[in-house]
Design a protein around this motif. Sequence first.
Motif, PDB file in Angstrom:
ATOM      1  N   LYS A 118      34.604  33.964  43.243  1.00  0.00           N
ATOM      2  CA  LYS A 118      33.550  33.948  42.225  1.00  0.00           C
ATOM      3  C   LYS A 118      34.047  34.624  40.949  1.00  0.00           C
ATOM      4  CE  LYS A 118      29.688  33.750  45.452  1.00  0.00           C
ATOM      5  NZ  LYS A 118      28.472  34.406  45.965  1.00  0.00           N
ATOM      6  N   LEU A 119      33.647  34.042  39.858  1.00  0.00           N
ATOM      7  CA  LEU A 119      34.136  34.467  38.547  1.00  0.00           C
ATOM      8  C   LEU A 119      33.882  35.950  38.297  1.00  0.00           C
ATOM      9  CD1 LEU A 119      33.733  32.427  35.288  1.00  0.00           C
ATOM     10  CD2 LEU A 119      32.994  34.789  35.323  1.00  0.00           C
ATOM     11  N   LEU A 124      37.858  29.359  39.812  1.00  0.00           N
ATOM     12  CA  LEU A 124      36.747  30.249  39.469  1.00  0.00           C
ATOM     13  C   LEU A 124      35.441  29.581  39.884  1.00  0.00           C
ATOM     14  CD1 LEU A 124      38.232  31.079  36.021  1.00  0.00           C
ATOM     15  CD2 LEU A 124      37.940  32.731  37.854  1.00  0.00           C
ATOM     16  N   LEU A 125      34.669  30.292  40.705  1.00  0.00           N
ATOM     17  CA  LEU A 125      33.456  29.725  41.283  1.00  0.00           C
ATOM     18  C   LEU A 125      32.219  30.293  40.604  1.00  0.00           C
ATOM     19  CD1 LEU A 125      34.404  29.986  45.073  1.00  0.00           C
ATOM     20  CD2 LEU A 125      34.935  28.134  43.460  1.00  0.00           C
ATOM     21  N   SER A 126      31.173  29.490  40.609  1.00  0.00           N
ATOM     22  CA  SER A 126      29.876  29.955  40.111  1.00  0.00           C
ATOM     23  C   SER A 126      29.272  30.914  41.127  1.00  0.00           C
ATOM     24  CB  SER A 126      28.958  28.762  39.899  1.00  0.00           C
ATOM     25  OG  SER A 126      28.580  28.224  41.168  1.00  0.00           O
ATOM     26  N   PRO A 127      28.206  31.624  40.774  1.00  0.00           N
ATOM     27  CA  PRO A 127      27.545  32.487  41.764  1.00  0.00           C
ATOM     28  C   PRO A 127      27.125  31.739  43.017  1.00  0.00           C
ATOM     29  CG  PRO A 127      26.800  33.045  39.565  1.00  0.00           C
ATOM     30  CD  PRO A 127      27.647  31.831  39.404  1.00  0.00           C
ATOM     31  N   GLY A 131      38.399  29.822  27.468  1.00  0.00           N
ATOM     32  CA  GLY A 131      37.573  28.975  28.321  1.00  0.00           C
ATOM     33  C   GLY A 131      36.286  29.629  28.779  1.00  0.00           C
ATOM     34  N   TYR A 132      36.272  30.945  28.810  1.00  0.00           N
ATOM     35  CA  TYR A 132      35.125  31.646  29.378  1.00  0.00           C
ATOM     36  C   TYR A 132      33.836  31.380  28.606  1.00  0.00           C
ATOM     37  CZ  TYR A 132      32.035  35.531  30.582  1.00  0.00           C
ATOM     38  OH  TYR A 132      30.947  36.293  30.939  1.00  0.00           O
ATOM     39  N   LYS A 133      33.917  31.298  27.268  1.00  0.00           N
ATOM     40  CA  LYS A 133      32.712  31.148  26.461  1.00  0.00           C
ATOM     41  C   LYS A 133      31.938  29.897  26.859  1.00  0.00           C
ATOM     42  CE  LYS A 133      34.507  33.579  22.400  1.00  0.00           C
ATOM     43  NZ  LYS A 133      34.875  33.444  20.969  1.00  0.00           N
ATOM     44  N   ALA A 134      32.643  28.797  27.077  1.00  0.00           N
ATOM     45  CA  ALA A 134      31.959  27.545  27.441  1.00  0.00           C
ATOM     46  C   ALA A 134      31.315  27.670  28.810  1.00  0.00           C
ATOM     47  CB  ALA A 134      32.934  26.380  27.411  1.00  0.00           C
ATOM     48  N   VAL A 135      32.016  28.321  29.759  1.00  0.00           N
ATOM     49  CA  VAL A 135      31.461  28.484  31.104  1.00  0.00           C
ATOM     50  C   VAL A 135      30.241  29.411  31.041  1.00  0.00           C
ATOM     51  CG1 VAL A 135      31.934  29.411  33.407  1.00  0.00           C
ATOM     52  CG2 VAL A 135      33.686  28.054  32.211  1.00  0.00           C
ATOM     53  N   ALA A 184      33.520  45.322  34.168  1.00  0.00           N
ATOM     54  CA  ALA A 184      33.790  45.723  35.548  1.00  0.00           C
ATOM     55  C   ALA A 184      33.473  44.569  36.485  1.00  0.00           C
ATOM     56  CB  ALA A 184      32.957  46.951  35.914  1.00  0.00           C
ATOM     57  N   ALA A 185      34.394  44.333  37.392  1.00  0.00           N
ATOM     58  CA  ALA A 185      34.192  43.256  38.372  1.00  0.00           C
ATOM     59  C   ALA A 185      33.124  43.650  39.370  1.00  0.00           C
ATOM     60  CB  ALA A 185      35.501  42.975  39.109  1.00  0.00           C
TER      61      ALA A 185
END
Length: 869
Positions: free
Chosen positions: A790-791, A814-817, A835-839, A860-861
């Motif tokens: 998960k991302l 990278l997975l969604s919740p 790429g993160y902004k679009a996701v 923080a992860a």
Amino acid sequence: MDRTRRMDLPVRAAVPALFAALAERGVAVLAAPPGTGKTTFVPLALAGLVPDLRPPAPPHGKVIVVEPRRLAARAAARRMAWLLGERVGGSVGVTVRGEHRPGTLIEVVTTGVLLQRLQGDPELDGAGTVILDECHERHLDADTALAFMLDVRAVLRPELRLVAASATADTAPWARLLGGGPEGTGEDGRGPAPVVETDAVSHPVEIVWAPPARPLPPPHGMRVDPAFLAHVAATARRALAERGGDVLCFLPGAGEIARVAGALRGVDAEVLQVHGQAPAAVQDAVLAPADRRRVVLATSVAESSLTVPGVRVVVDSGLAREPRTDHARGLGALTTVRASRATADQRAGRAGREAPGTVYRCWTQAEHERLPARPRPEIELADLTGFALRIACWGEPDARGLALPDPPPEAALRAARTTLHALGALEAGPGGEVTERGRALARMGVEPRLARALLDGSRRVGARAAAQIVALLSEPPPRAAGDDLTAAWRALRREGPPADAHAARWREEARRLQRALGESATGGASATGRSADGGRGRPRPLAGAGGHDDAVAGTVVALAFPERVARARPGQGHLMASGTGAVLAEGSALAAARPPWLAVAVADRPAGSASARIRQAVVIDAEIAREAAAPLLSREDEVAWRDGDVVARTVERLGAIELAAEPTARPDPVRVRAALAEGLRAEGLALLNWTRAAGELRDRLAFCRRALGEPWPAMDDAALLEHAAGWLAGSGARRRADLARVDVAAALRGLLPWECAARLEDMAPERIEVPSGSRVRVDYSGERPVLAVKLQELFGWDAAPRLAGGRVPLTVHLLSPAGRPAAVTSDLASFWREGYKAVRAELRGRYPRHPWPEDPARAAATRRANPRR
């Protein structure tokens, strides 16, 4: 015609040079084209029978003329006797199978008769000169006879004179051999043997190219397209209409001759058929002048060794027959081939022997240029069993000490020696010396398998019956007799005069074989030795009409060809003990009876066919099959993978034929493991219990192999199957179901060298810890290793670790919740920037309780969602 004019032949001019060569060296090569008189005049001159051409010294001993065929030998003897104004049996004699009339000064024999004579009398007592005629034809017996004669001259009879006579100008090989060996230097260093040549009578021969109007299928095995034979017949009719004189037509075999003869019915000429089995009366008629025009249909027997008077036209089909031997199946056959250019020239020359002539060639000039230059020597093509027995009896079992024009093929000679050992003719071991039984077989004067059937069969069915059946096998009945050999034998036994030429030859050969058995019996047990099958009792007669005849004939046939004993298969056809399938012709007498067992006498395997074709056979029963083919009986424990599981049984077989089987209670564990391994090879590794751990370990090891190479083990199916038997050791597995108990993961780890086992976790870790603290499993099943996570658990991680010692980047899914793919990258730092902004824009509204920081590289992860407000 007076005697002087009869002997006015072209070769006369060369005879003084031949006298001189023999006086100086004792050997010579005579090159004389067909029609010059080399076969008939030269022997008369060497014997001192030409009044005005005497040899410089009186002849010492008889002149032996050796011909490759019976027909040619008989014709040569008759011609020489005619030149002398005598009958055969006076000054000139002949000895061939079925005829023995030795002359006082000259004897014409076949190569087979000479070889048989040399076995009992290597010195050829009473012979002064031996002429090996038509040596260019390269028959196996002729090559063997030449090698033996050179041995005789070198060791026993240096004074014996030897002439190799050829109808071609290619004399160098013969001159080298007669001169002392491959280099032709001889012991005295005098070089090749002298060559004496005779010019041909120069009559021009016009060539007419006469191909079919449309392309026709080439010959296939023994089959020649009927349309092509119709064309040959039409060409013969055309030749009769366009040219004068007799017509000589060359065809590959007796069957084709009969078909063309049928197509020529009604022509204004006498049609004669000449082949190896033609009656003597027909042979005599062909070789004598005729008042009426003739069409002579002939096989290759008429190419060089016979002069047919009156011939001005040759029609050449361009086809010939060559032997082929299937050593793996023990089957021999003739096959139809295109004749060579040398053969075509020989045939064409028959048209110009007496006057200018014409040859009609049933092919195109372009095809002619593509033909082989010369025919292949028979030693390269034939079954060498008889040859191997002859050279073993001669004291040269490997043929290396013999002066042969070409060495025998190693594989064919090895197969022949294997057969002879099975017959008890050769001792076991690398030397393979001939046994007393082998010498007894050689004295029978037939092929070794038939000799074995004659000797051993006589003890079972009696000498007369055994001789009659073997005579029938050595002189096969015509095709019209059908495929039931017993019926053919019964017809031949009827009292009264012989019905045809074949019957006459069969009776004479049966008498000869019975005499040979009697002569062998005088030597007692030491002469014949033990029988190859233990010499069991007489056969049990079969039930039904004619059963006793079947039992007798079947026993002898099975003794000759035990590997051809055949049992009916479910459905159609038979299986021979050799493992080859065999079928009877549809509509034949034997096929209609559907016999459960056969002793196959004659069979061939058509080109491209998996099954043999049964030409002649005898109905037998299982008991005769067991007794006559006893050397092929075996009883063994068999453990094999059959029908999806391990089958352990004790099987009784007759060669490849399964007779009986019963389960084996305690099979050999080693063989059980081998059978299970065979099952894995047949049905695949899916038979094993591939747990998730085992599958994942295989993927990790396969990745290491791709990335690092040796010494990491290969993980493909073929590589793993090589180790299957070792995995099964100690597993206790005995059947298919037990394969699930094999610990595949442990087996895979067992393939790792110790240095690889120690580095596996570093090179291909099973799990990787991510910034959130989770240990996530790596997927190695694809081309690249994949980390699916998960991302939010990767916030703050600017780079994933590289695997295989830094050689291979880790691909991050990278997975969604919800665990669905959102992005794929091998460069996290670039993803966070670009790429993160679009996701984030796409997913933050759908998953509002999860953190979506603007700067994920510094966040923080986490594995958790934001707490509810």
